[in-house]
Design an enzyme around this catalytic site. Structure first.
Site, PDB file in Angstrom:
ATOM      1  CG  ASN A  24      -0.228  -0.031   2.535  1.00  0.00           C
ATOM      2  OD1 ASN A  24       0.992  -0.151   2.579  1.00  0.00           O
ATOM      3  ND2 ASN A  24      -0.991   0.073   3.617  1.00  0.00           N
ATOM      4  CG  ASP A  26       2.477   1.732   4.745  1.00  0.00           C
ATOM      5  OD1 ASP A  26       3.270   0.928   4.194  1.00  0.00           O
ATOM      6  OD2 ASP A  26       1.730   1.406   5.689  1.00  0.00           O
ATOM      7  CG  ASP A 202      11.371 -13.995  20.843  1.00  0.00           C
ATOM      8  OD1 ASP A 202      12.300 -14.064  20.019  1.00  0.00           O
ATOM      9  OD2 ASP A 202      11.325 -13.158  21.768  1.00  0.00           O
ATOM     10  CG  ASP A 333      17.218 -11.494  16.528  1.00  0.00           C
ATOM     11  OD1 ASP A 333      16.809 -10.331  16.328  1.00  0.00           O
ATOM     12  OD2 ASP A 333      16.642 -12.294  17.290  1.00  0.00           O
TER      13      ASP A 333
END
Length: 565
Positions: A24, A26, A202, A333
């Site tokens: 979109n 943005d 996580d 990471d």
């Protein structure tokens, strides 16, 4: 293979939604951007997508600080968008596992907002609160994993400190509280009932802490309190995971992988032995630590191949027949694998990327591809710390500055190891903004996108993408790759990564050169009696060898896989 062990034949593609595809304009990647690329992912051959967190979040830690576990973040789209993604992926034969961060939440979560108000409300014990010491200081000397100083933050309303192993804005959840655990399980049920195919959990090895919260005598050296909350000392972590399995996971045919930082291989078996009923596999970090030094991950050491092989071989041998491995070179990471373990110079980038893929894919376990690996995306070296978005990078910059290090030295560490190396936008083509978006993205692009991108790679004479397709096709359903015994070869060899896989009298010999020069490989005596068929090569298919084929001459970053019969 048990019919429910489908994850043993899986090839997982990790998507960092912010940086994958912006639909979109943005500047932020989103769910509909992922939907747009389902045909691409199907063609690549992957059959599982792991999505980094897409829940509502203030984005202090790029979505791992979750403020509502039931809501999709507005920047990513709507629940309807997600349900459409799930259906379209399933229709394409691709499963989806979601990232769940339940070691900590965001300070913006309603639980924490209520918890900090008083010591006697419903949520007061959902987090880990402790009184100050007599002198008003923090309860102990534990330090934040993100390098931001103390892992404790004082709150006036309660007159107490709360624990945050990560950012100040990420208070640790109190897993000692059964009501909190049930909230987590209910949320997992919510997503599983929608039809997702599993979870990546996580920092799951950090959910249990020693309840006397002692000082860490090594905290001054490593900045953590890890002996008292890490995998080897979390007194109830396995109890909690077995409860999670009983109450939730056992009801569904799902894949589970837990992030288990600082977990030695003997402890990892406690997580992934099937009879223990906890998880299918863990992400271990031994091979991620081979280039750590005095500044931990931010050191500038070059890894030794012997150390890398020792770490990876240990896990292959130790889990063989009793557990299951996760196979990866990088993720959101970690630095880009071709820059860290290969050679990102233009001359050798493609060769080293394909060699690394080869030696990984033929090990026993489930391979994980991080977005961009399949085209050999590299680390990025932004000129200024201001261009970096990663909270850890900024904390480390401040820490190093306070130590008196020069800007040039600090930036060299950041360039090598910042997590933003993996978070620059996916490079789809050479158009403006790399085909990721039509506007400036949330983080700067890697300037090399005009040369390194999906379109260029797939149209080149030597395509890393197409090489990945061949590897994926070869290993799918291949009994030797899935179930074969692993045997290391030449641990002391400083140039070549080599091993065999054997199953029902069939053998594969896997070789990968980590050298930018031609190197010699002497075929072990016990393998010389076999005939050899070359089944995988990242060169032209011609083999350089001596007259009786007892010695092979591997060219720079050459990968060879032989079927022995």
């Amino acid at each position: 293979m048990n019919k429910n062990d489908w994850w043993k034949d899986a090839v997982v593609y990790q998507i960092y939604p912010q940086s994958f595809k912006d639909s979109n304009n943005d500047g932020i990647g989103d769910i509909n951007g992922i939907r747009e690329k389902i045909p691409y992912l199907k063609d690549l051959g992957v059959n599982v997508l792991w999505l980094n967190p897409i829940y509502e979040s203030p984005m202090v830690d790029n979505g791992y600080d979750i403020s509502d576990y039931y809501k999709i973040a507005d920047c990513y789209g709507t629940m309807e968008d997600f349900e459409n993604l799930l259906k379209e992926a399933h229709d394409a034969g691709i499963k989806i596992i979601m990232d769940l961060a339940v070691c900590a939440s965001s300070i913006e979560h309603k639980w924490f907002k209520e918890s900090k108000k008083s010591r006697d409300n419903k949520y007061s014990d959902y987090y880990i609160w402790k009184d100050p010491k007599e002198d008003g200081s923090a309860p102990n000397n534990w330090g934040s994993i993100f390098g931001s100083g103390s892992a404790w933050e004082y709150v006036e309303e309660r007159g107490q400190y709360y624990l945050h192993l990560f950012a100040v804005e990420q208070p640790d959840l109190n897993w000692e509280n059964p009501d909190l655990r049930n909230e987590v399980y209910e949320n997992m049920e919510f997503w599983l009932k929608k039809g997702i195919d599993g979870f990546r959990l996580d920092s799951i090895s950090l959910i249990s802490k020693k309840q006397d919260f002692p000082d860490d005598p090594t905290a001054g050296e490593n900045g953590y309190g890890s002996p008292y909350f890490g995998a080897s000392n979390g007194p109830r972590v396995h109890e909690f995971l077995q409860e999670m399995y009983e109450k939730v996971l056992s009801k569904y045919d799902v894949m589970t992988v837990g992030e288990a930082t600082r977990t030695p291989v003997d402890k990892a078996l406690l997580y992934c032995q099937p009879e223990r009923k906890e998880l299918n596999m863990v992400f271990q970090f031994d091979h991620m630590h081979v280039d750590y030094g005095k500044f931990g991950r931010y050191s500038d050491l070059k890894f030794k191949l012997s150390d890398l092989k020792e770490a990876m071989f240990l896990w292959q041998k130790s889990l063989n027949g009793v557990g299951w491995n996760s196979l990866y070179w990088d993720n959101h990471d970690q630095p880009r694998f071709v820059s860290r373990f290969g050679n990102d110079d233009s001359k050798y980038r493609k060769l080293s990327a394909t060699m690394l893929a080869t030696v990984l894919f033929f090990q026993q376990g489930t391979p994980f591809i991080y977005q961009g690996d399949e085209i050999g995306m590299t680390n990025v070296a932004f000129d200024s710390i201001d261009s970096y978005k990663d909270i850890e990078a900024h904390n480390m910059y401040l820490k190093f500055s306070n130590m008196g290090l020069s800007n040039d030295e600090i930036m060299s560490y950041i360039h090598n190891k910042s997590r933003d190396n993996a978070r620059t936008p996916m490079q789809w083509n050479s158009n403006s903004f790399a085909g990721f978006s039509c506007v400036d993205p949330w983080i700067e692009l890697n300037p090399n996108y005009s040369k390194i991108n999906v379109e260029n790679d797939m149209n080149s004479d030597f395509s890393i993408h197409d090489y990945y397709k061949k590897l994926i096709k070869y290993r799918k359903g291949n009994e030797i790759v899935r179930d074969g015994d692993f045997k290391e070869i030449g641990l002391e060899d400083s140039d070549i990564f080599s091993y065999t896989r054997t199953y029902k009298g069939k053998t594969l010999l896997v070789l990968g050169s980590f050298s930018d020069k031609k190197v010699c490989y002497n075929v072990p005596n016990n393998l010389q009696k076999f005939k050899r068929e070359l089944v995988v090569s990242n060169y032209d298919g011609n083999i350089e060898q001596n007259k009786d084929a007892s010695t092979l001459y591997l060219r720079p970053y050459e990968a060879l896989v032989f079927y022995m019969y």
